[in-house]
Design a protein around this motif. Structure first.
Motif, PDB file in Angstrom:
ATOM      1  N   THR A  21       0.809  -1.223   0.000  1.00 13.97           N
ATOM      2  CA  THR A  21       0.000   0.000   0.000  1.00 13.97           C
ATOM      3  C   THR A  21       0.845   1.277   0.000  1.00 13.97           C
ATOM      4  O   THR A  21       0.302   2.362   0.129  1.00 13.97           O
ATOM      5  CB  THR A  21      -0.911   0.029   1.243  1.00 13.97           C
ATOM      6  OG1 THR A  21      -0.090  -0.034   2.417  1.00 13.97           O
ATOM      7  CG2 THR A  21      -1.887  -1.125   1.231  1.00 13.97           C
ATOM      8  N   GLY A  24      -6.027   6.830   4.284  1.00 12.20           N
ATOM      9  CA  GLY A  24      -4.577   6.725   4.401  1.00 12.20           C
ATOM     10  C   GLY A  24      -4.083   5.295   4.405  1.00 12.20           C
ATOM     11  O   GLY A  24      -4.832   4.347   4.199  1.00 12.20           O
ATOM     12  N   ASN A  25      -2.793   5.142   4.653  1.00  7.32           N
ATOM     13  CA  ASN A  25      -2.142   3.839   4.641  1.00  7.32           C
ATOM     14  C   ASN A  25      -2.589   3.032   5.870  1.00  7.32           C
ATOM     15  O   ASN A  25      -2.369   3.450   7.004  1.00  7.32           O
ATOM     16  CB  ASN A  25      -0.626   4.038   4.654  1.00  7.32           C
ATOM     17  CG  ASN A  25       0.140   2.743   4.553  1.00  7.32           C
ATOM     18  OD1 ASN A  25      -0.176   1.770   5.216  1.00  7.32           O
ATOM     19  ND2 ASN A  25       1.167   2.741   3.734  1.00  7.32           N
ATOM     20  N   LYS A  31       2.284   3.003  -2.283  1.00  8.46           N
ATOM     21  CA  LYS A  31       2.016   3.991  -3.327  1.00  8.46           C
ATOM     22  C   LYS A  31       0.529   4.176  -3.597  1.00  8.46           C
ATOM     23  O   LYS A  31       0.149   5.001  -4.408  1.00  8.46           O
ATOM     24  CB  LYS A  31       2.731   3.588  -4.617  1.00  8.46           C
ATOM     25  CG  LYS A  31       4.242   3.605  -4.471  1.00  8.46           C
ATOM     26  CD  LYS A  31       4.923   3.226  -5.753  1.00  8.46           C
ATOM     27  CE  LYS A  31       6.435   3.203  -5.544  1.00  8.46           C
ATOM     28  NZ  LYS A  31       7.140   2.767  -6.729  1.00  8.46           N
ATOM     29  N   ALA A  32      -0.307   3.418  -2.927  1.00 11.22           N
ATOM     30  CA  ALA A  32      -1.747   3.490  -3.168  1.00 11.22           C
ATOM     31  C   ALA A  32      -2.343   4.733  -2.514  1.00 11.22           C
ATOM     32  O   ALA A  32      -1.921   5.149  -1.443  1.00 11.22           O
ATOM     33  CB  ALA A  32      -2.427   2.242  -2.623  1.00 11.22           C
ATOM     34  N   LYS A  33      -3.313   5.300  -3.172  1.00 10.55           N
ATOM     35  CA  LYS A  33      -4.074   6.422  -2.619  1.00 10.55           C
ATOM     36  C   LYS A  33      -5.360   5.834  -2.050  1.00 10.55           C
ATOM     37  O   LYS A  33      -6.346   5.668  -2.738  1.00 10.55           O
ATOM     38  CB  LYS A  33      -4.386   7.463  -3.698  1.00 10.55           C
ATOM     39  CG  LYS A  33      -3.160   8.073  -4.341  1.00 10.55           C
ATOM     40  CD  LYS A  33      -2.444   8.987  -3.383  1.00 10.55           C
ATOM     41  CE  LYS A  33      -1.283   9.665  -4.084  1.00 10.55           C
ATOM     42  NZ  LYS A  33      -0.289  10.138  -3.206  1.00 10.55           N
ATOM     43  N   LEU A  34      -5.306   5.467  -0.783  1.00  3.66           N
ATOM     44  CA  LEU A  34      -6.434   4.803  -0.153  1.00  3.66           C
ATOM     45  C   LEU A  34      -7.224   5.791   0.681  1.00  3.66           C
ATOM     46  O   LEU A  34      -6.646   6.667   1.329  1.00  3.66           O
ATOM     47  CB  LEU A  34      -5.941   3.664   0.738  1.00  3.66           C
ATOM     48  CG  LEU A  34      -5.135   2.576   0.046  1.00  3.66           C
ATOM     49  CD1 LEU A  34      -4.534   1.638   1.073  1.00  3.66           C
ATOM     50  CD2 LEU A  34      -6.021   1.807  -0.904  1.00  3.66           C
ATOM     51  N   PRO A  35      -8.550   5.633   0.705  1.00  5.18           N
ATOM     52  CA  PRO A  35      -9.340   6.495   1.587  1.00  5.18           C
ATOM     53  C   PRO A  35      -8.959   6.191   3.039  1.00  5.18           C
ATOM     54  O   PRO A  35      -8.866   5.043   3.437  1.00  5.18           O
ATOM     55  CB  PRO A  35     -10.792   6.084   1.293  1.00  5.18           C
ATOM     56  CG  PRO A  35     -10.725   4.798   0.559  1.00  5.18           C
ATOM     57  CD  PRO A  35      -9.346   4.685  -0.029  1.00  5.18           C
TER      58      PRO A  35
END
Length: 143
Positions: free
Chosen positions: A56, A64-65, A58-62
């Motif tokens: 995760t 945050g990480n 580099k992922a843009k997750l709702p």
């Protein structure tokens, strides 16, 4: 598990490496590994949906990480302030140095490419420097 090491696939410098598992870690992880049927090729740890955890970074997750969020929650519950996941690398390297582990081994286990980076990440406590300089504390007569 059979080799007593952990395979790190997603490292900062994209080099797969293996690090030895402490016996206590083996003790905690063995039941999880056994429950999963002692897999040798697929991931051992699964998320709540039964799927392998994803990288995760580099992922843009709702929200945050999730790893950083869980770490922050654990620190808050333990009453630890201002200590990040990354700070753990510094802490680990410092304890390795103070335990007498040679810098080359620390470099390989931590995935650093140079001794200079190991030196940058590690530091020693004042008590460690005092013991290294003057030896262990001695009891006074009558104490």
């Amino acid at each position: 598990m059979q080799e007593g090491s952990i395979r790190l696939d997603h490292t900062k410098n994209a080099i797969i490496r293996y690090v030895p598992m402490h016996p206590h870690v083996m003790e905690v992880l063995r039941p999880i590994w056994d429950k999963r049927g002692q897999p040798t090729k697929e991931p051992v740890f699964l998320n709540r949906f039964g799927k392998p955890y994803q990288d995760t970074r580099k992922a843009k997750l709702p929200g945050g990480n999730p790893i950083k969020n869980q770490y922050a929650t654990a620190c808050k519950r333990a009453g630890i302030e201002d200590f990040t996941v990354h700070d753990s690398r510094h802490h680990w390297a410092s304890h390795c140095v103070m335990a007498g582990i040679d810098l080359i081994t620390i470099m390989h286990m931590g995935g650093w490419k140079s001794l200079r980076m190991v030196q940058r990440y590690s530091s020693v406590s004042v008590d460690h420097m005092r013991a290294a300089t003057y030896g262990p504390p001695r009891l006074q007569a009558g104490n």
